[in-house]
Design an enzyme around this catalytic site. Structure first.
Site, short mmCIF file in Angstrom:
data_model
loop_
_atom_site.label_atom_id
_atom_site.label_comp_id
_atom_site.label_asym_id
_atom_site.label_seq_id
_atom_site.Cartn_x
_atom_site.Cartn_y
_atom_site.Cartn_z
N ASN A 15 27.15 -21.47 -5.39
CA ASN A 15 28.02 -22.64 -5.47
C ASN A 15 27.56 -23.74 -4.51
O ASN A 15 27.50 -24.92 -4.85
CB ASN A 15 29.46 -22.25 -5.13
CG ASN A 15 30.32 -22.10 -6.38
OD1 ASN A 15 29.95 -22.53 -7.46
ND2 ASN A 15 31.46 -21.48 -6.21
N HIS A 28 0.83 -1.20 0.00
CA HIS A 28 0.00 0.00 0.00
C HIS A 28 0.87 1.26 0.00
O HIS A 28 0.64 2.20 -0.77
CB HIS A 28 -0.90 -0.04 1.24
CG HIS A 28 -1.80 1.14 1.37
ND1 HIS A 28 -2.64 1.54 0.37
CD2 HIS A 28 -1.99 2.01 2.40
CE1 HIS A 28 -3.32 2.60 0.77
NE2 HIS A 28 -2.93 2.91 1.99
N GLU A 72 -1.80 -5.45 -4.44
CA GLU A 72 -2.50 -5.09 -3.20
C GLU A 72 -3.89 -5.72 -3.16
O GLU A 72 -4.35 -6.17 -2.10
CB GLU A 72 -2.59 -3.56 -3.12
CG GLU A 72 -3.17 -3.05 -1.82
CD GLU A 72 -3.37 -1.55 -1.85
OE1 GLU A 72 -3.27 -0.93 -0.79
OE2 GLU A 72 -3.66 -1.00 -2.93
#
Length: 705
Positions: free
Chosen positions: A442, A46, A68
């Protein structure tokens, strides 16, 4: 209205809101019923929507608005959180980050509309509200109680239609002893930015409770499609007077009328049963009805945003966004006091200069110098604290990255982080993110085994990756480790021989630790196939170069079948350090104190040779000697002595002895960059200016050892 002056604030706060959304979505995926998390997500989305609207970034505002809507349906209990929903929300988050990246480059959000994501979000929200069921939700009319509360707007706002779901929300609020108020806000006739004022009203009310309904609806308020007044239905545990005062405290609000609000059946529509919604042609995108109002969903003003938009769009140059550090006001107070002390010390020295009595003058001068030294030391410490930033600013994006890798690699894995509050200098923080990201990728790709393989080995199916940060003296250690397969030393040894990195004879005399260190050689990899995620060894040389460029070092430890650990050691700061000043011929050099183990006086007769290289045996440890005058091409003093002054330095678990002519002493030095105009050896880490104005070069121990 020119909003370009607010761009830097917008960028900083947008980064915070995006990080909040990412963190909370990660939590929500694990805890779908966590209402605190759901509310936090809604508030962040918001706020972001309102900020984007105010700045004139329409695409960003639209996407956040649709995200929203989905958050609101979750919040209202109309839908449950599933992994597929989180995936879509994360895609929306990535799109918002892309908009922000464009804004950082050009001050413009770009032209990508992300319609596919928006359509997916809208379809999810529509399904949650039951729009596909073919039935029209039952409605009741809500009117003010006899006291007269969605006030004398009368015919305009006297009757507000709410859905059955909203009616249930009212009943829950009453059961929780919350006050239900009708609020009508009248703005002054002279008010220019109506939507901006409406946003401030909503924000003031959010701090005390929850806005349930708005008339006109939220989107119309954002688009300034209302006169000088609007009405709200509001839940709160605060008193009527406090709510009224909060609204009227907003500038350009003429009046706020607040009163109890009750739900009554509309007499003009007695007991009308729901009827199937007639089939009609799908409205065009621009004609589609807006979703029901969300709590406090008037965050930004579209009109002022439109006014500001041309200003933002005209410039295609990269915005002047500085690298900022947020500072506690108390730290600034300390700095201000110390600067005041410096002025006092300066005035004291000026007054001493004007006195005639030499004896008193000398004593007072020495006293002022000691005082000045004390103040500058305190000032240095305070400035360092101001520059320090929690490492959390770097590592908080990694949980999301591991989540995505888990899905992409089809491996179950979890990231465990500790020490996020550990602080580093801002200059170090800015550079450490990429090396850490590479090490984590990795571990995920090549460190952890596949799910089935882990089960067969008797391990937990879920692999664990750990990121730990902690302070160790004047350094900060960051450790990336996993409980995977570990590094196959034999495989690394054979690959090194095959590539010609080492010979078979050399390999026989190398320890496992020395073999593992070969992974940090340029372009060295044992990966059988290169993936778009990582390759064990590919890029580790870049990681090492980056870390050593920051004055730190990295080492790897591994146990076959149990996992690997990469330990990074970094200095707390790169600006001011303690150093040992030494002489080489007629030149002065600085060696960072953090790298020095000890200083030894070594007899020339104690120097031995191993493979034609000079070494010394120091208390059972063989240490190679480095003749700095030869490496740095400095003319030798020519004085033959029976002993040498050797500074023993350490890099990870390696030791080396630096031969110097003379020791000057310990000194606090300010590091100055040599710049790109001088082709400087990697052995020189910078320069410093001494008290007499002479320049001394700073030796880079990581490059020497």
């Amino acid at each position: 209205m020119d909003v370009s002056q607010y761009l830097e604030i917008f960028i900083d706060e947008t980064k915070e809101h995006l990080q909040t959304l990412s963190d909370q979505l990660m939590i929500l995926e694990q805890e779908p019923e966590n209402m605190d998390t759901i509310n936090e997500i809604f508030r962040a989305a918001h706020s972001l929507k309102g900020m984007a609207g105010t700045m004139g970034y329409k695409r960003m505002q639209r996407l956040t608005h649709d995200m929203e809507n989905v958050f609101q349906e979750v919040r209202s209990g109309n839908m449950t959180v599933k992994s597929e929903l989180v995936d879509v929300l994360f895609r929306g988050l990535d799109a918002l980050e892309s908009y922000l990246a464009n804004i950082l480059e050009t001050a413009d959000e770009g032209t990508e509309d992300n319609d596919e994501i928006i359509n997916t979000l809208n379809s999810i929200a529509d399904a949650a509200t039951g729009k596909t069921s073919g039935e029209k939700p039952a409605e009741v009319a809500a009117a003010p109680a006899p006291e007269g509360n969605v006030p004398d707007g009368g015919a305009k706002y006297g009757s507000i239609h709410i859905t059955d779901f909203e009616k249930n929300t009212f009943e829950k609020a009453k059961a929780q002893n919350q006050n239900i108020f009708g609020v009508t806000v009248y703005l002054q006739e002279s008010c220019i930015l109506k939507a901006a004022r409406a946003f401030l009203v909503f924000k003031a009310l959010e701090e005390l409770g929850e806005v349930i309904k708005a008339v006109p609806d939220v989107q119309d308020i954002e688009d300034e499609k209302f006169d000088m007044d609007f009405s709200l239905v509001y839940f709160t545990k605060e008193s009527l007077d406090k709510v009224k005062a909060a609204v009227e405290n907003v500038s350009e609000v003429k009046e706020a009328i607040v009163g109890p609000f009750e739900i009554v059946l509309d007499a003009t529509e007695p007991e009308v049963k729901p009827e199937p919604e007639p089939v009609k042609e799908e409205p065009k995108e621009a004609e589609k009805p807006k979703p029901a109002a969300q709590p406090a969903a008037a965050k930004a003003a579209a009109k002022p945003a439109e006014a500001a938009q041309p200003a933002a769009k005209k410039s295609t140059a990269k915005p002047a966004v500085g690298r900022t550090v947020r500072v506690d006001i108390e730290k600034l107070d300390v700095l201000m006091n110390l600067v005041s002390e410096l002025i006092i010390a300066k005035n004291g020295l000026v007054s001493i200069n004007s006195t005639e009595e030499d004896t008193k003058s000398d004593a007072a001068f020495n006293e002022q110098i000691e005082y000045l030294e004390s103040v500058t030391t305190s000032l240095h410490e305070s400035v360092m604290k101001v520059r320090m930033v929690p490492i959390e600013n770097v590592v908080n994006r990694f949980p999301r990255m591991i989540r995505d890798l888990s899905k992409k690699l089809n491996k179950k894995m979890e990231l465990h982080m500790t020490g996020e509050e550990t602080e580093l200098d801002r200059t170090v923080i800015d550079e450490i993110g990429d090396p850490l990201q590479h090490l984590l990728r990795n571990s995920a790709d090549h460190g952890l085994e596949d799910n089935d393989e882990r089960i067969a080995l008797g391990k937990e199916e879920v692999g664990n990756i750990y990121l730990d940060a902690y302070q160790d003296g004047n350094n900060v250690n960051i450790e990336v480790r996993d409980d995977g397969a570990g590094i196959n030393v034999d495989k690394v040894r054979n690959k090194a021989i095959e590539k010609g990195t080492i010979t078979a004879e050399q390999a026989e005399n190398m320890t496992d630790k020395e073999i593992i260190d070969l992974l940090f050689r340029p372009s060295f990899s044992t990966a059988e196939k290169i993936t778009d995620v990582s390759g064990r060894g590919v890029g580790l040389d870049v990681v090492k170069t980056k870390i050593e460029g920051l004055g730190g070092n990295i080492e790897c430890k591994s146990v076959m079948g149990e996992g690997s650990s990469f330990i990074i050691r970094l200095p707390l700061t790169l600006a001011i350090i303690q150093a040992l000043m030494v002489e080489l011929g007629t030149e002065k050099y600085a060696i960072p104190l953090g790298s020095i183990e000890t200083i030894e006086d070594v007899l020339v007769t104690d120097i031995k040779y191993v493979q034609t290289k000079e070494v010394i045996n120091l208390r059972g440890t063989v240490i190679p000697l480095i003749r700095l005058d030869q490496i740095l091409d400095i003319e030798a003093s020519g004085n033959e002595t029976e002993s040498l002054t050797v500074v023993i330095v350490k890099k990870s678990n390696k030791l080396a002895g630096l031969v110097v002519d003379n020791l000057i002493g310990q000194q606090e030095i300010v590091i100055k960059s040599i710049g790109s105009y001088i082709n400087c050896s990697k052995m020189i880490g910078g320069a410093t200016i001494l008290g007499d104005g002479e320049i001394a070069l700073i030796l880079e121990v990581n490059a020497l050892v």
